[in-house]
Write a protein that holds these residues in place. Structure first.
Motif, PDB file in Angstrom:
ATOM      1  N   PHE A  26       0.861  -1.186   0.000  1.00 27.84           N
ATOM      2  CA  PHE A  26       0.000   0.000   0.000  1.00 27.84           C
ATOM      3  C   PHE A  26       0.902   1.241   0.000  1.00 27.84           C
ATOM      4  O   PHE A  26       1.977   1.229   0.607  1.00 27.84           O
ATOM      5  N   GLU A  27       0.458   2.280  -0.670  1.00 27.47           N
ATOM      6  CA  GLU A  27       1.217   3.527  -0.738  1.00 27.47           C
ATOM      7  C   GLU A  27       0.441   4.635  -0.042  1.00 27.47           C
ATOM      8  O   GLU A  27      -0.793   4.669  -0.102  1.00 27.47           O
ATOM      9  N   TYR A  28       1.177   5.517   0.626  1.00 34.47           N
ATOM     10  CA  TYR A  28       0.516   6.667   1.226  1.00 34.47           C
ATOM     11  C   TYR A  28      -0.018   7.570   0.114  1.00 34.47           C
ATOM     12  O   TYR A  28       0.629   7.779  -0.906  1.00 34.47           O
ATOM     13  N   LYS A  29      -1.210   8.093   0.342  1.00 35.52           N
ATOM     14  CA  LYS A  29      -1.833   8.926  -0.678  1.00 35.52           C
ATOM     15  C   LYS A  29      -1.165  10.299  -0.737  1.00 35.52           C
ATOM     16  O   LYS A  29      -0.841  10.892   0.286  1.00 35.52           O
ATOM     17  N   THR A  30      -0.970  10.769  -1.940  1.00 33.38           N
ATOM     18  CA  THR A  30      -0.367  12.083  -2.151  1.00 33.38           C
ATOM     19  C   THR A  30      -1.459  13.132  -2.340  1.00 33.38           C
ATOM     20  O   THR A  30      -2.365  12.955  -3.162  1.00 33.38           O
ATOM     21  N   ASN A  31      -1.391  14.203  -1.533  1.00 32.17           N
ATOM     22  CA  ASN A  31      -2.375  15.291  -1.656  1.00 32.17           C
ATOM     23  C   ASN A  31      -2.121  16.101  -2.927  1.00 32.17           C
ATOM     24  O   ASN A  31      -1.079  15.967  -3.568  1.00 32.17           O
ATOM     25  N   LYS A  32      -3.071  16.941  -3.263  1.00 32.19           N
ATOM     26  CA  LYS A  32      -2.950  17.754  -4.472  1.00 32.19           C
ATOM     27  C   LYS A  32      -1.758  18.712  -4.418  1.00 32.19           C
ATOM     28  O   LYS A  32      -1.196  19.069  -5.448  1.00 32.19           O
ATOM     29  N   ASP A  33      -1.389  19.102  -3.189  1.00 34.11           N
ATOM     30  CA  ASP A  33      -0.261  20.027  -3.067  1.00 34.11           C
ATOM     31  C   ASP A  33       1.083  19.304  -3.006  1.00 34.11           C
ATOM     32  O   ASP A  33       2.120  19.906  -2.792  1.00 34.11           O
ATOM     33  N   GLY A  34       1.044  17.980  -3.181  1.00 37.06           N
ATOM     34  CA  GLY A  34       2.282  17.210  -3.212  1.00 37.06           C
ATOM     35  C   GLY A  34       2.706  16.635  -1.883  1.00 37.06           C
ATOM     36  O   GLY A  34       3.679  15.882  -1.804  1.00 37.06           O
ATOM     37  N   THR A  35       1.998  16.951  -0.806  1.00 38.10           N
ATOM     38  CA  THR A  35       2.336  16.417   0.514  1.00 38.10           C
ATOM     39  C   THR A  35       1.795  14.996   0.666  1.00 38.10           C
ATOM     40  O   THR A  35       0.901  14.572  -0.087  1.00 38.10           O
ATOM     41  N   ILE A  36       2.329  14.277   1.636  1.00 39.47           N
ATOM     42  CA  ILE A  36       1.926  12.886   1.877  1.00 39.47           C
ATOM     43  C   ILE A  36       0.875  12.830   2.968  1.00 39.47           C
ATOM     44  O   ILE A  36       1.064  13.386   4.057  1.00 39.47           O
ATOM     45  N   ASN A  37      -0.226  12.153   2.704  1.00 41.45           N
ATOM     46  CA  ASN A  37      -1.284  11.952   3.695  1.00 41.45           C
ATOM     47  C   ASN A  37      -1.114  10.561   4.292  1.00 41.45           C
ATOM     48  O   ASN A  37      -1.441   9.555   3.664  1.00 41.45           O
ATOM     49  N   LYS A  38      -0.598  10.492   5.505  1.00 40.26           N
ATOM     50  CA  LYS A  38      -0.309   9.201   6.130  1.00 40.26           C
ATOM     51  C   LYS A  38      -1.525   8.577   6.803  1.00 40.26           C
ATOM     52  O   LYS A  38      -1.417   7.569   7.481  1.00 40.26           O
ATOM     53  N   HIS A  39      -2.681   9.182   6.635  1.00 46.77           N
ATOM     54  CA  HIS A  39      -3.918   8.611   7.176  1.00 46.77           C
ATOM     55  C   HIS A  39      -4.764   7.946   6.092  1.00 46.77           C
ATOM     56  O   HIS A  39      -5.830   7.411   6.375  1.00 46.77           O
ATOM     57  N   VAL A  40      -4.286   8.000   4.874  1.00 44.96           N
ATOM     58  CA  VAL A  40      -4.973   7.346   3.756  1.00 44.96           C
ATOM     59  C   VAL A  40      -3.928   6.604   2.926  1.00 44.96           C
ATOM     60  O   VAL A  40      -2.892   7.188   2.576  1.00 44.96           O
ATOM     61  N   VAL A  41      -4.187   5.340   2.638  1.00 44.72           N
ATOM     62  CA  VAL A  41      -3.263   4.555   1.822  1.00 44.72           C
ATOM     63  C   VAL A  41      -3.999   4.034   0.591  1.00 44.72           C
ATOM     64  O   VAL A  41      -5.225   3.897   0.601  1.00 44.72           O
ATOM     65  N   VAL A  42      -3.239   3.742  -0.445  1.00 43.56           N
ATOM     66  CA  VAL A  42      -3.801   3.270  -1.712  1.00 43.56           C
ATOM     67  C   VAL A  42      -3.209   1.905  -2.031  1.00 43.56           C
ATOM     68  O   VAL A  42      -1.983   1.716  -1.962  1.00 43.56           O
ATOM     69  N   CYS A  43      -4.069   0.949  -2.350  1.00 38.64           N
ATOM     70  CA  CYS A  43      -3.590  -0.385  -2.722  1.00 38.64           C
ATOM     71  C   CYS A  43      -2.794  -0.269  -4.018  1.00 38.64           C
ATOM     72  O   CYS A  43      -3.280   0.276  -5.013  1.00 38.64           O
ATOM     73  N   SER A  44      -1.583  -0.798  -4.008  1.00 39.47           N
ATOM     74  CA  SER A  44      -0.727  -0.683  -5.185  1.00 39.47           C
ATOM     75  C   SER A  44      -1.165  -1.609  -6.320  1.00 39.47           C
ATOM     76  O   SER A  44      -0.657  -1.528  -7.427  1.00 39.47           O
TER      77      SER A  44
END
Length: 200
Positions: A18-36
């Motif tokens: 799983f990868e941490y979701k990237t916000n629109k501003d390029g920052t990492i959201n460590k509370h949401v992950v995306v199945c690779s």
């Protein structure tokens, strides 16, 4: 967030499954992950239980390798199993052909993805592929020829056997000839002939 935090790409949960979701501003959201594998979003709060469940349910062979057991003590997973031997594969293909022929299943059932998944789990071989339609048809033809040959041999061996009626008639004749019945019958005929002669 600092430029350093923006440029970092931390490894997601379960060894990057799983990868941490990237916000629109390029920052990492460590509370949401995306199945690779399927790109589905999941809420993440340190616990990986739901993530493991998703892998085991939707991505079976990947999920088996993320059990979290200490290396060296972990059970062998499907992806680590050796491929089936040639003889075992031939036996399995033969059984599949017999099943299709006996139960009148369509030949193209071997192309069913569901059947392929079941066989992968049953054989513990993640790379097993069912036989092609051509292979199954060849197998069924071989089974038919072998069965016909067996039947022909059975008929050939039965060709010289006497029929049941003949055997029964012969048994009756032998029994009568050995029972003394013939002598009694002959005497009765003489007596009847004697009285007929006197009447004349």
């Amino acid at each position: 967030m600092s430029e350093m935090e923006k440029s970092e790409e931390p490894v997601g949960p379960l060894d990057g499954q799983f990868e941490y979701k990237t916000n629109k501003d390029g920052t990492i959201n460590k509370h949401v992950v995306v199945c690779s594998h399927c790109k589905k979003d999941f809420s993440f709060h340190r616990s990986t239980s739901s993530l493991k469940y998703h892998l085991n349910a939707k991505h079976t062979f990947v999920g088996a390798s993320t059990s979290g057991v200490t290396p060296g003590m972990r059970q062998t997973t499907l992806t680590e199993r050796r491929a089936l031997s040639k003889s075992t594969s031939e036996k399995l293909n033969d059984k599949i052909a017999r099943w299709i022929a006996k139960d009148c299943r369509p030949i193209n059932i071997v192309e069913d993805t569901g059947l392929a998944e079941v066989l992968k789990v049953a054989t513990l071989d993640a790379f097993y592929k069912p036989p092609s339609r051509g292979t199954v048809m060849t197998k069924i033809n071989e089974l038919y020829v072998a069965k016909m040959k067996t039947k022909e041999e059975d008929l050939a061996s039965a060709e010289h056997m006497p029929c049941i009626a003949h055997m029964l008639q012969r048994s009756i004749n032998v029994s009568l000839s050995d029972s003394g019945f013939t002598n009694v019958l002959a005497k009765c005929r003489k007596i009847v002939g004697h009285f007929r002669h006197r009447k004349c």
